[in-house]
Design a protein around this motif. Structure first.
Motif, PDB file in Angstrom:
ATOM      1  N   ILE A 107      23.506  -9.919  -7.484  1.00 40.62           N
ATOM      2  CA  ILE A 107      21.900  -9.582  -6.981  1.00 40.62           C
ATOM      3  C   ILE A 107      21.929  -9.063  -5.407  1.00 40.62           C
ATOM      4  O   ILE A 107      22.388  -9.856  -4.491  1.00 40.62           O
ATOM      5  N   LYS A 108      21.610  -7.922  -5.324  1.00 44.12           N
ATOM      6  CA  LYS A 108      21.406  -7.586  -3.716  1.00 44.12           C
ATOM      7  C   LYS A 108      20.268  -7.019  -3.586  1.00 44.12           C
ATOM      8  O   LYS A 108      19.689  -6.168  -4.230  1.00 44.12           O
ATOM      9  N   ILE A 109      19.473  -7.525  -2.666  1.00 43.73           N
ATOM     10  CA  ILE A 109      18.420  -7.493  -2.036  1.00 43.73           C
ATOM     11  C   ILE A 109      18.373  -6.541  -0.933  1.00 43.73           C
ATOM     12  O   ILE A 109      18.976  -7.092   0.253  1.00 43.73           O
ATOM     13  N   SER A 110      17.834  -5.361  -0.476  1.00 39.88           N
ATOM     14  CA  SER A 110      18.346  -4.774   0.748  1.00 39.88           C
ATOM     15  C   SER A 110      17.016  -3.827   1.275  1.00 39.88           C
ATOM     16  O   SER A 110      16.461  -3.336   0.333  1.00 39.88           O
ATOM     17  N   GLU A 111      16.895  -3.633   2.403  1.00 38.48           N
ATOM     18  CA  GLU A 111      15.771  -2.757   2.908  1.00 38.48           C
ATOM     19  C   GLU A 111      16.163  -1.237   2.647  1.00 38.48           C
ATOM     20  O   GLU A 111      15.143  -0.467   2.722  1.00 38.48           O
ATOM     21  N   VAL A 112      17.146  -0.791   2.366  1.00 39.99           N
ATOM     22  CA  VAL A 112      17.852   0.444   2.174  1.00 39.99           C
ATOM     23  C   VAL A 112      18.580   0.629   0.882  1.00 39.99           C
ATOM     24  O   VAL A 112      18.497  -0.278   0.064  1.00 39.99           O
ATOM     25  N   GLY A 113      19.235   1.862   0.562  1.00 40.04           N
ATOM     26  CA  GLY A 113      19.752   2.033  -0.618  1.00 40.04           C
ATOM     27  C   GLY A 113      19.148   1.729  -1.906  1.00 40.04           C
ATOM     28  O   GLY A 113      17.979   2.340  -1.904  1.00 40.04           O
ATOM     29  N   TYR A 114      19.660   0.782  -2.786  1.00 38.53           N
ATOM     30  CA  TYR A 114      18.926   0.471  -4.099  1.00 38.53           C
ATOM     31  C   TYR A 114      17.858  -0.423  -3.829  1.00 38.53           C
ATOM     32  O   TYR A 114      17.072  -0.783  -4.962  1.00 38.53           O
TER      33      TYR A 114
ATOM     34  N   SER B 287       9.493  -2.796 -12.551  1.00 42.13           N
ATOM     35  CA  SER B 287      10.058  -1.503 -11.688  1.00 42.13           C
ATOM     36  C   SER B 287       9.403  -1.376 -10.503  1.00 42.13           C
ATOM     37  O   SER B 287       8.084  -1.959 -10.514  1.00 42.13           O
ATOM     38  N   GLY B 288       9.753  -0.659  -9.681  1.00 40.45           N
ATOM     39  CA  GLY B 288       9.197  -0.583  -8.025  1.00 40.45           C
ATOM     40  C   GLY B 288       9.725   0.513  -7.549  1.00 40.45           C
ATOM     41  O   GLY B 288       9.856   1.411  -7.961  1.00 40.45           O
ATOM     42  N   ASN B 289       9.514   0.505  -6.095  1.00 42.56           N
ATOM     43  CA  ASN B 289       9.834   1.682  -5.022  1.00 42.56           C
ATOM     44  C   ASN B 289      10.513   1.124  -3.986  1.00 42.56           C
ATOM     45  O   ASN B 289      10.421   1.695  -2.804  1.00 42.56           O
ATOM     46  N   THR B 290      11.424   0.129  -4.122  1.00 41.90           N
ATOM     47  CA  THR B 290      12.038  -0.176  -2.789  1.00 41.90           C
ATOM     48  C   THR B 290      13.234   0.545  -2.393  1.00 41.90           C
ATOM     49  O   THR B 290      13.956   1.247  -2.977  1.00 41.90           O
ATOM     50  N   GLY B 291      13.801   0.102  -0.952  1.00 36.64           N
ATOM     51  CA  GLY B 291      15.028   0.995  -0.867  1.00 36.64           C
ATOM     52  C   GLY B 291      14.712   2.464  -0.566  1.00 36.64           C
ATOM     53  O   GLY B 291      13.531   2.942  -0.203  1.00 36.64           O
ATOM     54  N   GLY B 292      15.742   3.094  -0.496  1.00 33.38           N
ATOM     55  CA  GLY B 292      15.734   4.420  -0.216  1.00 33.38           C
ATOM     56  C   GLY B 292      15.254   5.310  -1.557  1.00 33.38           C
ATOM     57  O   GLY B 292      16.025   6.186  -1.827  1.00 33.38           O
ATOM     58  N   SER B 293      14.128   4.923  -1.876  1.00 34.21           N
ATOM     59  CA  SER B 293      13.336   5.587  -2.910  1.00 34.21           C
ATOM     60  C   SER B 293      12.324   6.457  -2.289  1.00 34.21           C
ATOM     61  O   SER B 293      11.381   6.002  -1.562  1.00 34.21           O
ATOM     62  N   ASP B 294      12.076   7.572  -2.842  1.00 35.73           N
ATOM     63  CA  ASP B 294      11.201   8.859  -2.639  1.00 35.73           C
ATOM     64  C   ASP B 294       9.844   8.553  -3.472  1.00 35.73           C
ATOM     65  O   ASP B 294       9.103   9.271  -3.233  1.00 35.73           O
ATOM     66  N   GLY B 295       9.877   7.723  -4.256  1.00 35.37           N
ATOM     67  CA  GLY B 295       8.662   7.461  -5.353  1.00 35.37           C
ATOM     68  C   GLY B 295       9.060   6.519  -6.407  1.00 35.37           C
ATOM     69  O   GLY B 295      10.179   6.143  -6.604  1.00 35.37           O
TER      70      GLY B 295
ATOM     71  N   LEU C 219       9.416 -16.319   3.492  1.00 32.91           N
ATOM     72  CA  LEU C 219       9.753 -15.077   3.036  1.00 32.91           C
ATOM     73  C   LEU C 219       8.791 -13.929   3.533  1.00 32.91           C
ATOM     74  O   LEU C 219       7.572 -13.943   3.027  1.00 32.91           O
ATOM     75  N   LEU C 220       9.480 -13.042   4.075  1.00 33.90           N
ATOM     76  CA  LEU C 220       8.641 -11.808   4.487  1.00 33.90           C
ATOM     77  C   LEU C 220       9.560 -10.689   4.186  1.00 33.90           C
ATOM     78  O   LEU C 220      10.567 -10.596   4.041  1.00 33.90           O
ATOM     79  N   GLU C 221       8.759  -9.882   3.252  1.00 35.25           N
ATOM     80  CA  GLU C 221       9.268  -8.697   2.414  1.00 35.25           C
ATOM     81  C   GLU C 221       9.260  -7.609   3.320  1.00 35.25           C
ATOM     82  O   GLU C 221       7.991  -6.993   3.554  1.00 35.25           O
ATOM     83  N   TYR C 222      10.215  -6.712   3.745  1.00 38.98           N
ATOM     84  CA  TYR C 222      10.223  -5.610   4.695  1.00 38.98           C
ATOM     85  C   TYR C 222      10.413  -4.124   4.194  1.00 38.98           C
ATOM     86  O   TYR C 222      11.200  -4.304   3.144  1.00 38.98           O
ATOM     87  N   GLU C 223       9.336  -3.190   4.013  1.00 38.69           N
ATOM     88  CA  GLU C 223       9.915  -1.922   3.454  1.00 38.69           C
ATOM     89  C   GLU C 223       9.678  -0.988   4.613  1.00 38.69           C
ATOM     90  O   GLU C 223       8.548  -0.480   5.075  1.00 38.69           O
ATOM     91  N   PRO C 224      10.716  -0.394   4.992  1.00 40.83           N
ATOM     92  CA  PRO C 224      10.927   0.343   6.310  1.00 40.83           C
ATOM     93  C   PRO C 224      10.207   1.654   5.953  1.00 40.83           C
ATOM     94  O   PRO C 224       9.479   2.290   7.066  1.00 40.83           O
ATOM     95  N   LYS C 225      10.243   2.271   4.734  1.00 43.68           N
ATOM     96  CA  LYS C 225       9.406   3.515   4.294  1.00 43.68           C
ATOM     97  C   LYS C 225       7.698   3.397   4.904  1.00 43.68           C
ATOM     98  O   LYS C 225       7.166   4.524   5.509  1.00 43.68           O
TER      99      LYS C 225
END
Length: 565
Positions: A74-81, A143-151, A515-521
């Motif tokens: 399990i990988k949770i990242s601000e970027v990538g996937y 399903s979502g839109n986290t990380g390096g996703s454009d939509g 826990l604070l969840e961060y979405e850089p987009k």
């Protein structure tokens, strides 16, 4: 449990042949499978490694396990996937599910528990085969839109568990769901003179060739009248029957005098070679105009296993009294084929349009180490950082290093060092080397040794030694000071930093880490009350946001909340 482990080990040892199971994996969604991106699409700095499955332009759909197995990572990242779940299966493959909104059920509880144990939103955990066992068709995520996703969409891929190579999911029977009866479309064809003695249609510049479509779906290009060494490039796209948008093609193969000249096929590759896509395309044209012309030649070879070089690496030598037959086949996975025929004829006419390559005193020899220095800046370029030799623009002016333009792709790190003996020890703490791209500044992790500041980078461009003394900005989206907010499910902040960028963020409710969840987009920072940390009645909230240089902002407020249903 023991039987599953033995079966899994036996399968891993015995699996060796490339006969992919056609009916083992199910779709990860329960809606018709449509792709906004397919395997092998050419992306910025990488080759797309799976399917981008459409989710009706929304988040919140159930994501299903494609087959029996166990959650292995399990990988949770601000970027990538973004939020990603990996499931390893007993048949020797691992499936990956990315850009998730959240896990589901026990998986989501496990993720939250590990985040709170690590006191970090970002985690990367490898699990044991007995930790989270999954059956085919189990709901594993939302399903979502986290990380390096454009939509909103779901990224889905299949890997060989042992080698970790990514494999085109079409090999596993998904071509029966994503039907395709349409030939690929060729949008443009280019021809490149490849040295100072070459010309095409009386120019030594790459030129566009017009295409005439034929009744059988093929194309005939305008005649090429050339001398010397030349090569070709194309832009192409494929449409399937269900997705309604263009995606990448599966195979490109050129032929010279009936023999394979140069080609590539998007079946499987390793992650460490994916950046080589920048050599496969005309990188300068892409950076200037956004066009990804796929080159059907290379002057110097580079390690990209997808490529089958063929005759003379795709380079065609046009000499007097020779007749060359050249054509290109472009195919999708369903073997719909488009052919492009290119008439080539020798011409002795000299070039009327001549573009002289710019020469500087800094020649980068691609296969050797290079060191350039000026004033207080030194740049070290290891051998094989670049594929081809080129003349580099190198200048230091008013404290700014101009290291060419980002028009030549680099494949390993260069070292840039600035020296400044005028700075105080206190000032050095706030300094970093940044890349300037217009009005944007990109922070680089900067090593500091007395008066020297050093970074490692794979990008050409403008670099400068910068100072950051301004703390990040933190703003709560909806004021809650002194209010009862029992009807709110979450608290949301907008955070930003103008210089070095956000490094960390931590929140505390009544002294307890939350826990604070961060979405850089979106620059959004969110805490969900479902975590169960808030107290009945009065709550003291503290949020600390720190940038990469160590400047911090502390936001504090107080609110009231009832935890009773």
């Amino acid at each position: 449990m023991r039987f599953f482990g033995i079966l899994f080990l036996f399968s891993m040892i015995s699996f060796g042949q490339n006969q992919y199971p056609k009916d083992y994996f199910r779709s990860p969604l329960d809606i018709p499978l449509q792709l906004s991106g397919n395997f092998g699409e050419l992306r910025p700095n990488h080759i797309h490694s799976g399917f981008d499955c459409k989710t009706n332009q929304i988040e919140g759909l159930n994501v299903y396990a494609a087959a029996d197995g166990y959650v292995s990572r399990i990988k949770i990242s601000e970027v990538g996937y973004g939020k990603a779940i990996y499931i390893t299966h007993p048949n020797g493959y691992t499936t990956v599910y990315g850009h998730l909104q959240s896990g589901y059920g026990e998986i989501d509880k496990f993720i939250k528990r590990k985040q709170y144990e690590a006191k970090s939103y970002e985690i990367d955990i490898n699990l044991n085969p007995t930790d989270l066992i999954i059956k085919k068709g189990d709901i594993i995520a939302i399903s979502g839109n986290t990380g390096g996703s454009d939509g909103p969409h779901l990224h889905f891929e299949i890997r060989d568990t042992q080698s970790e190579k990514i494999i085109n999911p079409m090999y596993f029977g998904f071509d029966t769901v994503i039907t395709d009866t349409k030939r690929p479309t060729v949008n443009s064809l280019w021809v490149y003179p490849l040295d100072e003695n070459s010309s095409v249609n009386q120019t030594n510049k790459p030129i566009f060739l017009s295409l005439n479509s034929q009744d059988d779906g093929s194309y005939i290009a305008e005649k090429v009248e050339a001398s010397g060494k030349i090569g070709f490039g194309i832009t192409t796209i494929d449409f399937d029957d269900v997705s309604w948008n263009g995606n990448g093609v599966f195979r490109v193969q050129s032929f010279l005098n009936g023999k394979p000249s140069f080609g590539y096929q998007f079946d499987t590759f390793a992650f460490d070679e994916t950046r080589r896509v920048n050599s496969l395309i005309d990188y300068e044209r892409y950076k200037k105009l956004g066009q990804r012309v796929q080159k059907l030649f290379f002057k110097n070879s580079y390690p990209l296993s997808l490529i089958k070089p063929g005759i003379d690496n795709g380079i065609i030598n046009v000499n007097p009294n020779t007749y060359q037959t050249y054509y290109i086949e472009i195919s999708d996975f369903s073997q719909n084929i488009t052919k492009v025929y290119v008439p080539i004829q020798y011409s002795s006419l000299p070039a009327k349009i001549i573009e002289q390559p710019k020469q500087t005193k800094y020649l980068v020899k691609a296969q050797k180490d290079n060191i350039f220095a000026s004033e207080n800046v030194t740049v070290t370029i290891p051998a094989n950082t670049f594929v081809d030799d080129f003349y580099m623009d190198f200048e230091v002016k008013k404290g700014t290093l101009k290291l060419h333009e980002d028009l030549v792709p680099a494949f390993s790190n260069m070292t840039i060092t600035f020296e400044d003996s005028t700075l105080t020890a206190k000032s050095r703490e706030k300094m970093f080397i940044g890349l300037k791209d217009g009005n944007k500044i990109f922070y680089y992790d900067t090593k500091k040794n007395k008066n020297a500041f050093t970074i490692y980078t794979k990008y050409l461009g403008e670099y400068k030694l910068m100072k950051d003394t301004n703390p990040p900005k933190v703003k709560i989206d909806k004021k809650i000071e002194g209010k009862w907010i029992s009807d709110q499910n979450e608290i949301t902040f907008t955070i930003s930093d103008d210089m070095s960028g956000i490094k960390s963020y931590n929140g505390y409710l009544n002294g307890k880490w939350i826990l604070l969840e961060y979405e850089p987009k979106t620059k959004k920072l969110v805490h969900h009350f479902a975590d169960g940390i808030a107290d009945e009645g009065k709550n003291d909230l503290k949020v600390v946001v720190t940038d990469n240089i160590g400047n911090s902002t502390i936001f504090e407020t107080q609110f009231f909340r009832s935890q009773k249903p």
